[in-house]
Design a protein around this motif. Structure first.
Motif, short mmCIF file in Angstrom:
data_model
loop_
_atom_site.label_atom_id
_atom_site.label_comp_id
_atom_site.label_asym_id
_atom_site.label_seq_id
_atom_site.Cartn_x
_atom_site.Cartn_y
_atom_site.Cartn_z
N LEU A 1 0.86 -1.29 -0.02
CA LEU A 1 0.14 -0.09 0.02
C LEU A 1 0.90 1.31 0.02
O LEU A 1 0.40 2.25 -0.53
CB LEU A 1 -0.93 0.00 1.27
CG LEU A 1 -1.89 -1.15 1.34
CD1 LEU A 1 -2.80 -1.14 2.63
CD2 LEU A 1 -3.04 -1.03 0.09
N LEU A 2 1.89 1.34 0.77
CA LEU A 2 2.80 2.29 0.79
C LEU A 2 3.50 2.69 -0.50
O LEU A 2 4.10 3.71 -0.74
CB LEU A 2 3.84 2.06 1.91
CG LEU A 2 3.48 2.19 3.36
CD1 LEU A 2 4.61 1.72 4.13
CD2 LEU A 2 3.15 3.80 3.66
N ASN A 3 3.71 1.86 -1.50
CA ASN A 3 4.19 1.85 -2.75
C ASN A 3 2.89 2.06 -3.84
O ASN A 3 3.34 2.02 -5.11
CB ASN A 3 4.93 0.57 -3.22
CG ASN A 3 6.26 0.76 -2.33
OD1 ASN A 3 7.11 1.65 -2.47
ND2 ASN A 3 6.25 -0.20 -1.55
N ASP A 4 1.68 2.09 -3.45
CA ASP A 4 0.46 2.18 -4.39
C ASP A 4 0.11 3.75 -4.81
O ASP A 4 -0.32 4.30 -3.61
CB ASP A 4 -0.54 1.47 -3.82
CG ASP A 4 -1.88 1.23 -4.91
OD1 ASP A 4 -1.91 2.05 -5.77
OD2 ASP A 4 -2.68 0.47 -4.48
N VAL B 1 -3.32 6.07 -2.52
CA VAL B 1 -3.35 4.92 -1.66
C VAL B 1 -2.13 5.21 -0.73
O VAL B 1 -2.21 4.85 0.60
CB VAL B 1 -3.30 3.85 -2.24
CG1 VAL B 1 -3.04 2.48 -1.34
CG2 VAL B 1 -4.73 3.53 -2.99
N ALA B 2 -0.85 5.39 -1.17
CA ALA B 2 0.41 5.57 -0.49
C ALA B 2 0.20 6.62 0.68
O ALA B 2 0.74 6.36 1.80
CB ALA B 2 1.51 5.81 -1.09
N SER B 3 -0.51 7.81 0.57
CA SER B 3 -0.45 8.71 1.29
C SER B 3 -1.44 8.24 2.47
O SER B 3 -1.05 8.50 3.69
CB SER B 3 -1.05 9.95 0.65
OG SER B 3 -1.36 11.06 1.58
N ASN C 1 -13.77 0.20 -1.08
CA ASN C 1 -13.27 -0.69 -2.04
C ASN C 1 -12.02 -1.27 -1.93
O ASN C 1 -11.56 -2.36 -2.26
CB ASN C 1 -13.64 -0.05 -3.50
CG ASN C 1 -15.10 0.28 -3.80
OD1 ASN C 1 -16.10 -0.39 -3.12
ND2 ASN C 1 -15.45 1.24 -4.72
N LYS C 2 -11.21 -0.31 -1.61
CA LYS C 2 -9.81 -0.70 -1.56
C LYS C 2 -9.56 -1.78 -0.32
O LYS C 2 -8.94 -2.64 -0.41
CB LYS C 2 -8.77 0.40 -1.42
CG LYS C 2 -7.41 0.07 -1.40
CD LYS C 2 -7.03 -0.29 -2.82
CE LYS C 2 -5.49 -0.63 -2.87
NZ LYS C 2 -5.00 -1.14 -4.10
#
Length: 266
Positions: free
Chosen positions: A59-62, A85-87, A148-149
């Protein structure tokens, strides 16, 4: 409005100076001593930790951008309704240390009905679900894109015991509580304002029992949240509280003859 970094640092320093050490030495409360020694100081490297932290890393890289409808106090990082998403993973997801503490609490106390107000990306929810697969995890979230995520993340981890409730808590919490007469464990992390926080507490009260634990997130995040925390602790039903600075734990155990308050270093 949240405290500035300087104000927050001063708050933390005051807490740290007055908080008890995390060894439990000299702790006269059996419940709190057990919490410190059996939960806080459980240093087992559970396999589930790696599952959730692998998800967090993804997630931190999405860089996928989501449009967020924020129904709470908003983000302290950005006023935009578009966030990656990462933020969100970096700024909204509970840090590993506290996600794993909540995991150990669920694993030790074995609550069967667990309520979470504020799903976000589902990182903390995943910790709650993995800690007791036989428990019913009800997680509530207002932003459809986030839901959704989170749903995708639960599928990735093959989590079968999570029920997601979509919508503003002001409209959905009463129905959830009508359908669940007893709440064993609740993590309130969805609206960092005084009035809603106190209202959620009042709504939960008819559904608590002797073993129920309520965990409030970011109790020192702002003056409003500190006031809410203080008002919650003053309620006659609360018998014991533990201030871990970033989260606060409330117990209703009747074996406490007098109210007891503790600050413990994490």
């Amino acid at each position: 409005m949240s405290y500035s970094p300087l104000q927050a640092a001063a708050k933390y320093f005051k807490y740290y100076v007055h908080a008890a050490n995390s060894k439990g030495h000299g702790m006269h409360s059996p419940f709190v001593y057990e919490f410190i020694t059996k939960v806080m100081n459980d240093f087992t490297k559970y396999d589930d930790y790696a599952k959730v932290e692998t998800l967090r890393k993804e997630l931190l890289n999405d860089t996928t951008e989501l449009t967020i409808e924020d129904m709470g106090a908003g983000s302290a990082v950005t006023a935009s309704d578009k966030r990656t998403v990462a933020s969100i993973a970096k700024n909204a997801a509970k840090p590993k240390k506290f996600g794993q503490l909540l995991y150990r609490m669920i694993k030790f106390y074995q609550p069967q009905t667990v309520l979470e107000l504020g799903t976000s990306l589902g990182v903390t929810t995943s910790y709650l679900a993995l800690a007791n697969p036989s428990a019913k995890i009800i997680t509530m979230e207002g932003a459809p894109a986030i839901i959704n995520k989170a749903s995708d993340n639960f599928k990735k981890l093959d989590l079968q015991n999570i029920e997601i409730v979509s919508g503003n808590f002001d409209n959905t919490l009463s129905e959830v509580l009508q359908n669940n007469s007893k709440i064993d464990f609740a993590f309130i992390d969805g609206n960092h304002r005084q009035e809603p926080t106190e209202r959620y507490f009042e709504q939960l009260l008819p559904h608590i029992h002797n073993e129920t634990l309520l965990i409030f997130d970011d109790i020192h995040w702002s003056k409003e949240m500190e006031t809410a925390w203080k008002n919650i602790l003053s309620h006659e039903a609360v018998s014991c509280d533990i201030d871990l600075f970033y989260i606060g734990i409330v117990s209703f155990r009747k074996e406490f003859k007098e109210k007891q308050s503790f600050s413990v270093r994490v």
